[in-house]
Design a protein around this motif. Structure first.
Motif, short mmCIF file in Angstrom:
data_model
loop_
_atom_site.label_atom_id
_atom_site.label_comp_id
_atom_site.label_asym_id
_atom_site.label_seq_id
_atom_site.Cartn_x
_atom_site.Cartn_y
_atom_site.Cartn_z
N UNK A 146 0.93 -1.21 -0.17
CA UNK A 146 0.05 -0.08 -0.10
C UNK A 146 0.72 1.18 -0.06
N UNK A 147 1.61 1.11 0.98
CA UNK A 147 2.69 2.63 0.98
C UNK A 147 3.60 2.66 -0.32
N UNK A 148 3.83 1.65 -0.83
CA UNK A 148 4.82 1.81 -2.09
C UNK A 148 3.61 1.87 -3.39
N UNK A 149 2.39 1.72 -3.24
CA UNK A 149 1.57 2.17 -4.40
C UNK A 149 1.25 3.75 -4.55
N UNK A 150 1.91 4.48 -3.39
CA UNK A 150 1.20 5.81 -3.75
C UNK A 150 1.96 6.71 -2.56
N UNK A 151 2.41 6.25 -1.44
CA UNK A 151 2.91 7.26 -0.53
C UNK A 151 4.50 7.31 -0.30
N UNK A 152 5.11 6.17 -0.25
CA UNK A 152 6.44 6.10 -0.08
C UNK A 152 7.30 5.28 -1.00
N UNK A 153 8.57 5.28 -1.10
CA UNK A 153 9.37 4.20 -1.93
C UNK A 153 9.84 3.49 -0.74
N UNK A 154 9.54 2.26 -0.99
CA UNK A 154 9.71 1.04 -0.13
C UNK A 154 10.92 0.31 -0.56
N UNK A 155 11.88 0.09 0.14
CA UNK A 155 12.95 -0.84 -0.21
C UNK A 155 13.72 -1.50 1.04
N UNK A 156 14.40 -2.69 0.80
CA UNK A 156 15.47 -2.99 1.81
C UNK A 156 16.47 -1.81 2.44
N UNK A 157 17.05 -2.28 3.54
CA UNK A 157 18.03 -1.19 4.05
C UNK A 157 19.12 -1.20 3.04
N UNK A 158 19.50 -2.58 2.50
CA UNK A 158 20.64 -2.54 1.56
C UNK A 158 20.35 -1.76 0.27
N UNK A 159 19.19 -1.97 -0.29
CA UNK A 159 19.09 -1.19 -1.62
C UNK A 159 18.88 0.27 -1.24
N UNK A 160 18.48 0.84 0.07
CA UNK A 160 18.44 2.36 0.46
C UNK A 160 19.97 2.67 0.46
N UNK A 161 20.81 1.95 1.07
CA UNK A 161 22.25 2.22 1.39
C UNK A 161 23.15 2.53 -0.10
N UNK A 162 22.68 1.31 -1.04
CA UNK A 162 23.37 1.58 -2.37
C UNK A 162 23.08 2.69 -2.95
N UNK A 163 21.57 3.32 -2.94
CA UNK A 163 20.82 4.34 -3.36
C UNK A 163 21.56 5.79 -2.82
N UNK A 164 21.75 5.62 -1.40
CA UNK A 164 22.39 6.65 -0.75
C UNK A 164 23.85 6.95 -1.48
N UNK A 165 24.59 6.03 -1.26
CA UNK A 165 26.05 5.95 -1.69
C UNK A 165 26.25 6.52 -3.20
N UNK A 166 25.12 6.22 -4.09
CA UNK A 166 25.05 6.71 -5.46
C UNK A 166 24.50 7.86 -5.45
#
Length: 148
Positions: A106-126
């Motif tokens: 539900x959150x990912x469908x319209x309100x927030x980007x939902x991901x794993x911690x690892x994917x989030x850390x990769x996105x932050x680094x990039x």
């Protein structure tokens, strides 16, 4: 997280440049924004995106993500750094794992980007934003997933 009903404690961190800045607030409501100056503090820090972690997806996390949307802030929810509990009441019952998954979808469908911690850390680094979805795309994918 909860020193005693109805309060709750939330630690905020803002990272700009090489040094994170933070502060701790005590809140009375589910959303970190309700009855606090958190939105103003975030604006003062130049923050445009919040990352939501911690218990519980069914309460504080969803309320904070929805509150962020109303304030024009992007929200991210880390799926493996949040959680739910079993619920049962007059309307039925649901296992924690199912409830958690449903709320993340539900959150990912319209309100927030939902991901794993690892994917989030990769996105932050990039230096990239997390991918998100929207209600139309999620509805079309849902229709296809459950078709015949």
């Amino acid at each position: 997280m909860r020193p005693g009903p109805p309060g709750g404690r939330c630690t905020l961190r803002s990272r700009r440049g090489s040094s994170p800045r933070g502060r701790e607030v005590t809140k009375e409501k589910s959303s970190v924004f309700a009855g606090t100056d958190v939105a103003e503090w975030l604006r003062g820090q130049g923050v445009d995106t919040i990352t939501v972690v911690g218990h519980m997806t069914i309460n504080c996390d969803i309320a904070t993500a929805l509150g962020a949307e109303a304030l024009g802030l992007a929200a991210e929810v880390l799926s493996d750094a949040t959680g739910a509990i079993h619920l049962a009441n007059e309307m039925g019952k649901v296992r924690a794992e199912v409830l958690h998954e449903v709320l993340l979808v539900l959150l990912h469908s319209n309100v927030a980007a939902v991901s794993s911690t690892e994917a989030w850390a990769d996105a932050v680094r990039a230096g990239h934003a997390l991918p998100s979805s929207n209600l139309v795309t999620s509805a079309m994918q849902g229709r296809a997933a459950f078709a015949g």
